[in-house]
Design a protein around this motif. Structure first.
Motif, PDB file in Angstrom:
ATOM      1  N   ARG A 259       0.807  -1.225   0.000  1.00  0.00           N
ATOM      2  CA  ARG A 259       0.000   0.000   0.000  1.00  0.00           C
ATOM      3  C   ARG A 259       0.837   1.272   0.000  1.00  0.00           C
ATOM      4  O   ARG A 259       0.295   2.359  -0.064  1.00  0.00           O
ATOM      5  CB  ARG A 259      -0.897   0.034   1.242  1.00  0.00           C
ATOM      6  N   ASN A 260       2.135   1.138   0.124  1.00  0.00           N
ATOM      7  CA  ASN A 260       2.960   2.330   0.290  1.00  0.00           C
ATOM      8  C   ASN A 260       3.051   3.196  -0.963  1.00  0.00           C
ATOM      9  O   ASN A 260       3.468   4.346  -0.894  1.00  0.00           O
ATOM     10  CB  ASN A 260       4.366   1.940   0.751  1.00  0.00           C
ATOM     11  N   SER A 261       2.707   2.647  -2.099  1.00  0.00           N
ATOM     12  CA  SER A 261       2.708   3.462  -3.323  1.00  0.00           C
ATOM     13  C   SER A 261       1.647   2.928  -4.272  1.00  0.00           C
ATOM     14  O   SER A 261       1.215   1.774  -4.158  1.00  0.00           O
ATOM     15  CB  SER A 261       4.081   3.431  -3.999  1.00  0.00           C
ATOM     16  N   THR A 264       2.965  -0.160  -6.464  1.00  0.00           N
ATOM     17  CA  THR A 264       2.956  -1.483  -5.828  1.00  0.00           C
ATOM     18  C   THR A 264       1.536  -1.949  -5.508  1.00  0.00           C
ATOM     19  O   THR A 264       1.270  -3.146  -5.484  1.00  0.00           O
ATOM     20  CB  THR A 264       3.800  -1.455  -4.542  1.00  0.00           C
ATOM     21  N   ALA A 265       0.645  -0.982  -5.263  1.00  0.00           N
ATOM     22  CA  ALA A 265      -0.740  -1.361  -4.946  1.00  0.00           C
ATOM     23  C   ALA A 265      -1.409  -2.012  -6.157  1.00  0.00           C
ATOM     24  O   ALA A 265      -2.049  -3.063  -6.011  1.00  0.00           O
ATOM     25  CB  ALA A 265      -1.533  -0.139  -4.493  1.00  0.00           C
ATOM     26  N   ILE A 266      -1.254  -1.418  -7.317  1.00  0.00           N
ATOM     27  CA  ILE A 266      -1.942  -1.998  -8.483  1.00  0.00           C
ATOM     28  C   ILE A 266      -1.223  -3.242  -9.018  1.00  0.00           C
ATOM     29  O   ILE A 266      -1.817  -4.036  -9.738  1.00  0.00           O
ATOM     30  CB  ILE A 266      -2.102  -0.956  -9.621  1.00  0.00           C
ATOM     31  N   LEU A 267       0.054  -3.401  -8.631  1.00  0.00           N
ATOM     32  CA  LEU A 267       0.787  -4.595  -9.073  1.00  0.00           C
ATOM     33  C   LEU A 267       0.737  -5.728  -8.054  1.00  0.00           C
ATOM     34  O   LEU A 267       1.382  -6.754  -8.233  1.00  0.00           O
ATOM     35  CB  LEU A 267       2.254  -4.243  -9.363  1.00  0.00           C
ATOM     36  N   LYS A 268      -0.021  -5.519  -6.953  1.00  0.00           N
ATOM     37  CA  LYS A 268      -0.039  -6.540  -5.891  1.00  0.00           C
ATOM     38  C   LYS A 268      -0.494  -7.897  -6.427  1.00  0.00           C
ATOM     39  O   LYS A 268       0.024  -8.938  -6.025  1.00  0.00           O
ATOM     40  CB  LYS A 268      -0.979  -6.100  -4.760  1.00  0.00           C
TER      41      LYS A 268
END
Ligand SMILES: Nc1ncnc2c1ncn2[C@@H]1O[C@H](COP(=O)(O)OP(=O)(O)OP(=O)(O)O)[C@@H](O)[C@H]1O
Length: 661
Positions: A259-261, A264-268
């Motif tokens: 969740r920090n960016s 990274t959130a959409i690539l989780k």
């Protein structure tokens, strides 16, 4: 195939770079090793030199992944590196490319291979930590909820051409700028996603292939304005990507901060060991970019160390829901709740539905068996015969504390005909029940586990039986003397005492004159005893309030304390005490003599006992007596130095001194 693959690709030097005299610092020494500035060597899964072709990259790195995607696995192919290192060239996320990149080849492979599959594509960019839909007309910003961009445009495509035209349409919306290293530098992270859906015999299979062209990492020290701000945000996203990769590659399972960016959130969905991940670190061959090259290779090495076991999407769907140890399944929740008692309340003891064998042992305090269950019990058992002799057991009770307490309980509650303690009987009955159990194995009335409740049942039963037995004995034979109530006993005692007093008052006096009661014989009177008898009809508290012992005990003479005198009064009383007995005729003369004697004594304390003579005056008179001898008359007071002129007059008046004329 390994689930996570890290590769390095070095781009060729451009003409301008060669002409400007830049030196080459990168050497690809093998298919897996790269050396930077002859100092740092990195070993990755694949290493590609300047001569490597797009076809080679796709076939080695991406083609196996695309096949996995078509089999239901999710995958991600990322190009990472500094600006101008060839990421966009490698990925093919550029309009009208001369040499097709990974996106074009992947689309071609998927669409051409699976005719019956549904293919959708989406295209978004992460620009300054905002997620923008590149396929929407207004290039809308999308909130990320549950790691998914809300409202993302998905376009169904059935041919490579249409898919590429869709991508080119999105590329027009992408943020592009100019940097020192690249005239057409990508200023955002672009994510082109191919959604693959295919119906199989076992069900529907869905998977995704993320093709990510990351913005170039760069030093923001030499730039300013918007470019600097863009650079800061780009580096932030890349930094968080590095942290996520480090967490995933860590041997110890730790929290992965997706969740920090926004990136990274959409690539989780895809950045996990359960998916296939291919990272291509694009590097510049120039020696001036050696530092950035080393950074990119370090990042690639970290990603390459991630070990994972990919799972197909279909398998994930079929997995049973995981129940945590703290989550109680709803179907057994009520049973679990029943075992947990509310703090502060006692759990209700549920006794098993077992009954003693003899129906006469029924007690209203114990549950009764249903008739249907009762019929399984034997109608007559040896228990009754075993118990009966116990009532005649003449064994004396050991005089322990427990026995004393038991005896006290018996005397206060019920008559005990044969001096057998309840606990002894219960113990015996319990042990006999055990014997019975051994003889009748099919009735599990006794076991070590239920000894407690069995004891309580037998105790109840025994009390009931004892009641019945005592009634029977009273009917059959002479009943033992029943102890009257305490109040009745007390009133009887008082009556006896009254008659005793009437006939022998001296004897009562002797009884009462025990060391504990220090009473004199003459203090006892018949009237007081009579008053005691009369008061029996009133309350005990009232009787106590008019207790007869007051008449037995004579009131002691309380010594009268003399009131405490003040100092002055004490002095006066002393003076009075020294006055001799006087008659009215010579009283004045005697008073004059007494006062004059005090003056003559010259004693300071005695002088202060006289009115108008204080401590100072007493000292003055005492000193005068020492110097000139004792005072001979009241007139001498006028000659004492230090006394006022009126002192003699005041002294005589205050001391009632009347001098003769
Ligand atoms: N392998 C290669 N072969 C030939 N030319 C290449 C290769 N890699 C990169 N180039 C060229 O280098 C230039 C910069 O490449 P590219 O735009 O892909 O860099 P980039 O990493 O995407 O930069 P940015 O991060 O700024 O977008 C382009 O002109 C491209 O044609």
């Amino acid at each position: 195939m390994e689930s996570v693959v890290a590769a390095v690709r070095c781009r060729p030097m451009s003409k301008s770079e060669i002409e400007s005299g830049n030196h080459k610092a990168v050497q690809i020494t093998s298919s897996k090793q790269v050396i930077v500035s002859d100092e740092r060597a990195f070993t990755l899964n694949h290493a590609y030199s300047e001569e490597s072709s797009q076809d080679e990259i796709f076939n080695d790195l991406v083609n196996p992944v695309v096949e996995k995607v078509m089999n239901g696995f999710n995958a991600c192919v990322m190009a990472y590196g500094q600006t101008g290192s060839g990421k966009t060239f490698t990925m093919g996320t550029k309009a009208k490319v001369s040499t097709p990149g990974i996106v074009q080849r992947a689309l071609n492979k998927i669409i051409s291979s699976c005719v019956d599959a549904e293919i959708h594509v989406s295209f978004l960019e992460v620009y300054k930590e905002e997620v923008l839909d590149l396929l929407s007309l207004e290039k809308k910003k999308m909130p990320v909820v549950d790691f998914k961009p809300v409202g993302l445009t998905l376009v169904r495509t059935s041919s490579v051409e249409s898919a590429l035209s869709i991508m080119e349409k999105g590329l027009k919306n992408r943020h592009v700028g100019t940097t020192n290293a690249n005239l057409h530098s990508s200023r955002s992270h672009a994510v082109f996603t191919i959604y693959f859906t295919q119906r199989t015999e076992n069900g529907q299979r869905s998977s995704k292939l993320y093709l990510v062209d990351l913005a170039g990492s760069e030093s923001v020290a030499a730039v300013s304005g918007d470019t600097r701000r863009e650079g800061v945000m780009i580096n932030k996203g890349l930094l968080q990507l590095g942290i996520v990769m480090s967490a995933l590659s860590s041997a110890v399972q730790e929290h992965v901060p997706y969740r920090n960016s926004a990136l990274t959130a959409i690539l989780k969905d895809t950045l996990s060991p359960q998916n296939f991940v291919v990272l291509i670190a694009c590097i510049s061959p120039l020696d001036v970019d050696a530092t950035m090259t080393v950074n990119s290779l370090q990042f690639a090495s970290r990603v390459g160390s991630i070990k994972g076991i990919p799972e197909a999407g279909l398998l994930i769907k079929q997995r049973l829901p995981v129940t945590t140890p703290f989550k109680v399944p709803s179907n057994i929740k009520h049973r679990v709740n029943a075992t947990i008692s509310t703090p502060g309340s006692l759990k209700k003891i549920q006794r098993p539905a077992l009954r003693p064998l003899n129906h006469t042992f029924d007690s209203p305090r114990t549950p009764r068996l249903q008739d249907s269950k009762k019929q399984h019990w034997p109608t007559s058992t040896p228990l009754q015969n075993v118990v009966k002799p116990l009532f005649a057991d003449p064994t004396p009770i050991p005089k322990t504390n427990n026995a004393l307490r038991a005896a006290k309980r018996r005397s206060s509650s019920e008559w005990d005909p044969l001096n057998v303690s309840t606990s002894t009987v219960v113990d015996s009955v319990t042990s006999n029940a055990c014997v019975l159990h051994r003889s009748c194995n099919k009735f599990s009335i006794y076991s070590p586990e239920n000894e407690k409740w069995l004891r309580s049942i037998i105790a109840d039963v025994f009390r009931e039986e004892l009641k019945n037995l005592s009634q029977t004995v009273r009917l059959d034979g002479p009943s033992p003397p029943k102890q009257p109530r305490r109040s009745a006993r007390l009133s009887k005692n008082n009556q006896e005492n009254l008659s005793f007093f009437e006939h022998d008052p001296d004897a009562t006096a002797i009884t009462l004159s025990s060391p504990n009661r220090n009473i004199q014989n003459q203090s006892v009177s018949k009237e007081s005893v009579c008053s005691t008898n009369i008061s029996q009809s009133v309350r005990r508290s009232t009787r106590l309030s008019v207790a007869p012992h007051r008449s037995y005990y004579p009131e002691k003479e309380v010594p009268v304390k003399a009131p405490k005198l003040t100092k002055k009064a004490a002095r006066f009383s002393t003076r009075l005490s020294i006055l001799p007995t006087a008659t009215p005729e010579n009283a004045q003369k005697q008073l004059n003599d007494v006062v004059l004697d005090v003056l003559r004594s010259g004693d300071v304390k005695k002088l202060q006992s006289l009115p108008t003579i204080g401590p100072k005056t007493a000292v003055i008179i005492s000193n005068h007596s020492l110097l000139n001898g004792p005072v001979k008359s009241f007139q001498d007071l006028e000659n004492i130095r230090g006394l006022s002129k009126n002192f003699t007059k005041r002294f005589l008046w205050a001391n009632n001194i009347i001098l003769d004329e």
